[in-house]
Design an enzyme around this catalytic site. Sequence first.
Site, mmCIF file in Angstrom:
data_model
loop_
_atom_site.group_PDB
_atom_site.id
_atom_site.type_symbol
_atom_site.label_atom_id
_atom_site.label_comp_id
_atom_site.label_asym_id
_atom_site.label_seq_id
_atom_site.Cartn_x
_atom_site.Cartn_y
_atom_site.Cartn_z
ATOM 1 N N PRO A 2 0.808 -1.194 0.000
ATOM 2 C CA PRO A 2 0.000 0.000 0.000
ATOM 3 C C PRO A 2 0.848 1.254 0.000
ATOM 4 O O PRO A 2 1.731 1.418 0.819
ATOM 5 C CB PRO A 2 -0.772 -0.106 1.301
ATOM 6 C CG PRO A 2 -0.364 -1.388 1.923
ATOM 7 C CD PRO A 2 0.923 -1.767 1.318
ATOM 8 N N GLU A 3 0.557 2.100 -0.919
ATOM 9 C CA GLU A 3 1.062 3.456 -0.837
ATOM 10 C C GLU A 3 -0.092 4.287 -0.295
ATOM 11 O O GLU A 3 -1.143 3.757 0.042
ATOM 12 C CB GLU A 3 1.525 3.941 -2.215
ATOM 13 C CG GLU A 3 2.679 3.087 -2.721
ATOM 14 C CD GLU A 3 3.573 3.811 -3.711
ATOM 15 O OE1 GLU A 3 3.587 5.050 -3.691
ATOM 16 O OE2 GLU A 3 4.254 3.135 -4.493
#
Length: 269
Positions: A2-3
């Site tokens: 996840p960014e």
Amino acid sequence: MPELPEVETTKRGIEPWLVNQQINEIIIRQPQLRWLVPDEIHELKNEPITHLSRRAKYLLVHTKVGSAIWHLGMSGSLRIVEQGIEPGKHDHVDWVLSNGMVLRYHDPRRFGALLFLGVNQTSPLLEKLGPEPLTDEFNAELLWQRSRGKSKAVKAFIMDNANVVGVGNIYANESLFKAGIRPQAPAGKISKARYQVLAEHIKEILQKAIEQGGTTLKDFVGGDGKPGYFAQELLVYGRGGLPCVNCATILKELRIEQRNSVYCTKCQH
DNA sequence: ATGCTAACCTGCGCGC
DNA sequence: TGCGCGCAGGTTAGCA
């Protein structure tokens, strides 16, 4: 995994299922994440969740006695599932909620973290963070100021949480391509005008990725179980050796601080 | 202070 | 089909 857009997507997906629900049970099947899950986390048991917030890639779940700090690491995800669904191999944490649903944390690599933060407590993890990219505080002036005298590669510079949070490897590659800046260029030698372009692209790309529900790589799904659709818009990430979408030059790859970097020798200078 | 490296883990895809 | 290797969305700690 996840960014920032993925974390934001997760937050928006799970929030409606959590707010005003009491945490009836906290089940830790695997406490050894990036750090050991602290025992204090159980202080949240029987507390109603007041709200959620996000700082950088940290997702915070608040109650009146304290908050949980969740980080999804490289491979973590949070999902809402119905009670009674058997946990899988890497489903490390369950929160059983008063509405009969379960908040389930899944993380094969266990680089994520679940920490506890008491009321009025601060966390060193959060204190060292730079500005949020989608606020006015993050702008060309800041990037320019902070980069003077720095020799490190601009890509490493924008991925440094002390300068701006939430720019991970995917969006660092993408924003530098859009700004026409080579990832290995020394941060201290880039003009304010070019940082202006870069800052605008970082904001735009993150905003767009959030609107599209994040970038789906592997099996990422948001809290509502829906995949993100940003992957189809990636111009350089994962495209080393393929032709540039602008000029058809074969995209080059190099490693900067152990992270793969892709750029076009013709479009980026 | 700055800047690089290793480390934390599992899974997957590739070449042999 | 199997095995070993390298690589993967992140971030900190530790060393030079």
